[in-house]
Design a protein around this motif. Structure first.
Motif, mmCIF file in Angstrom:
data_model
loop_
_atom_site.group_PDB
_atom_site.id
_atom_site.type_symbol
_atom_site.label_atom_id
_atom_site.label_comp_id
_atom_site.label_asym_id
_atom_site.label_seq_id
_atom_site.Cartn_x
_atom_site.Cartn_y
_atom_site.Cartn_z
ATOM 1 N N TYR A 72 -46.358 41.883 20.373
ATOM 2 C CA TYR A 72 -46.080 42.066 21.789
ATOM 3 C C TYR A 72 -45.072 41.034 22.242
ATOM 4 O O TYR A 72 -44.145 41.335 22.999
ATOM 5 C CB TYR A 72 -47.403 41.989 22.580
ATOM 6 N N MET A 73 -45.171 39.858 21.815
ATOM 7 C CA MET A 73 -44.284 38.797 22.212
ATOM 8 C C MET A 73 -42.890 39.034 21.633
ATOM 9 O O MET A 73 -41.904 38.753 22.296
ATOM 10 C CB MET A 73 -44.790 37.447 21.692
ATOM 11 N N THR A 74 -42.821 39.488 20.461
ATOM 12 C CA THR A 74 -41.524 39.758 19.874
ATOM 13 C C THR A 74 -40.853 40.915 20.589
ATOM 14 O O THR A 74 -39.629 40.915 20.774
ATOM 15 C CB THR A 74 -41.653 40.123 18.374
ATOM 16 N N GLU A 75 -41.619 41.856 20.987
ATOM 17 C CA GLU A 75 -41.065 42.988 21.685
ATOM 18 C C GLU A 75 -40.499 42.539 23.042
ATOM 19 O O GLU A 75 -39.398 42.957 23.425
ATOM 20 C CB GLU A 75 -42.177 44.054 21.885
ATOM 21 N N ILE A 76 -41.179 41.701 23.727
ATOM 22 C CA ILE A 76 -40.728 41.215 25.032
ATOM 23 C C ILE A 76 -39.458 40.396 24.830
ATOM 24 O O ILE A 76 -38.504 40.520 25.604
ATOM 25 C CB ILE A 76 -41.827 40.382 25.703
ATOM 26 N N ILE B 255 -31.886 42.091 25.083
ATOM 27 C CA ILE B 255 -31.068 43.277 25.341
ATOM 28 C C ILE B 255 -30.647 43.279 26.814
ATOM 29 O O ILE B 255 -29.490 43.549 27.132
ATOM 30 C CB ILE B 255 -31.841 44.556 24.970
ATOM 31 N N LEU B 256 -31.542 43.010 27.646
ATOM 32 C CA LEU B 256 -31.225 42.997 29.086
ATOM 33 C C LEU B 256 -30.203 41.919 29.391
ATOM 34 O O LEU B 256 -29.288 42.121 30.201
ATOM 35 C CB LEU B 256 -32.483 42.754 29.925
#
Length: 194
Positions: free
Chosen positions: A4-8, A14-15
């Motif tokens: 989850y942390m890596t995804e965030i 990207i943003l």
């Protein structure tokens, strides 16, 4: 949780990259989202304005309207009271003038009565003075008559005394004439004229 942390972290990167490419190269970015936000904001302000108008502005307008009506009523009442005061003043001045005329009439009538009374008093005083003068003249006449009577009595007593002297002395005519002249001189010539 590591996933989850890596995804965030990936999404954030990207943003950030997208922001660097698209958003940061323009000073003011107009996009569809901004237009929608502006329309929603305008509708919210309009609804807020309608709500404020209903809740705040209308009561304030009603309060102002009532205040204006109250001020107008107060001004109308003041104007009416001013007109009443002017009418009352005119009435008061009329009554005052009438009262002054009545006072003048009363004073005039009082003066006339005083003059009439003065004339009556002077007439009475004149009659009283005439009566007193007549009485004084009568008393003087009586006193004069009384004095004449006393004088006549005195003359008779002098004549009796002279007659007694003539008889006692046996006087002649010459002596008798002297005694008569002497008596006349003592009495005065005026006495015989009265």
């Amino acid at each position: 949780m590591v996933n989850y942390m890596t995804e965030i972290a990936t999404k954030t990167t990207i943003l950030a990259a997208q922001e660097e490419e698209g958003l940061f190269n323009r000073i003011f970015g107009l996009d569809f989202q901004l237009g929608v936000d502006v329309i929603i904001l305008a509708l919210a302000v309009f609804c807020l304005f309608l709500l404020m108008s209903y809740l705040v502005f209308n009561p304030a307008r009603e309060l102002m309207k009532k205040r204006q009506e109250k001020i107008q009523d107060t001004m109308d009442n003041a104007q009416k009271e001013k007109q009443d005061a002017v009418a009352f003043k005119a009435e008061y001045e009329g009554k005052l003038k009438t009262a002054e005329n009545e006072v003048e009439e009363i004073l005039s009538e009082g003066r006339k009565k005083a003059v009439k009374r003065e004339n009556e008093i002077l007439e009475q005083a004149g009659l009283e003075a005439k009566r007193i003068t007549e009485r004084a003249q009568k008393e003087a006449e009586l006193e004069k008559n009384k004095m004449q009577d006393e004088f006549k009595k005195e003359m008779v007593s002098v004549a009796a005394a002279m007659a007694g002297r003539f008889i006692s002395e046996g006087i002649d005519e010459k002596k008798q004439a002297e005694l008569v002249d002497e008596a006349l001189n003592e009495m005065g010539d005026e006495t015989w004229r009265k």
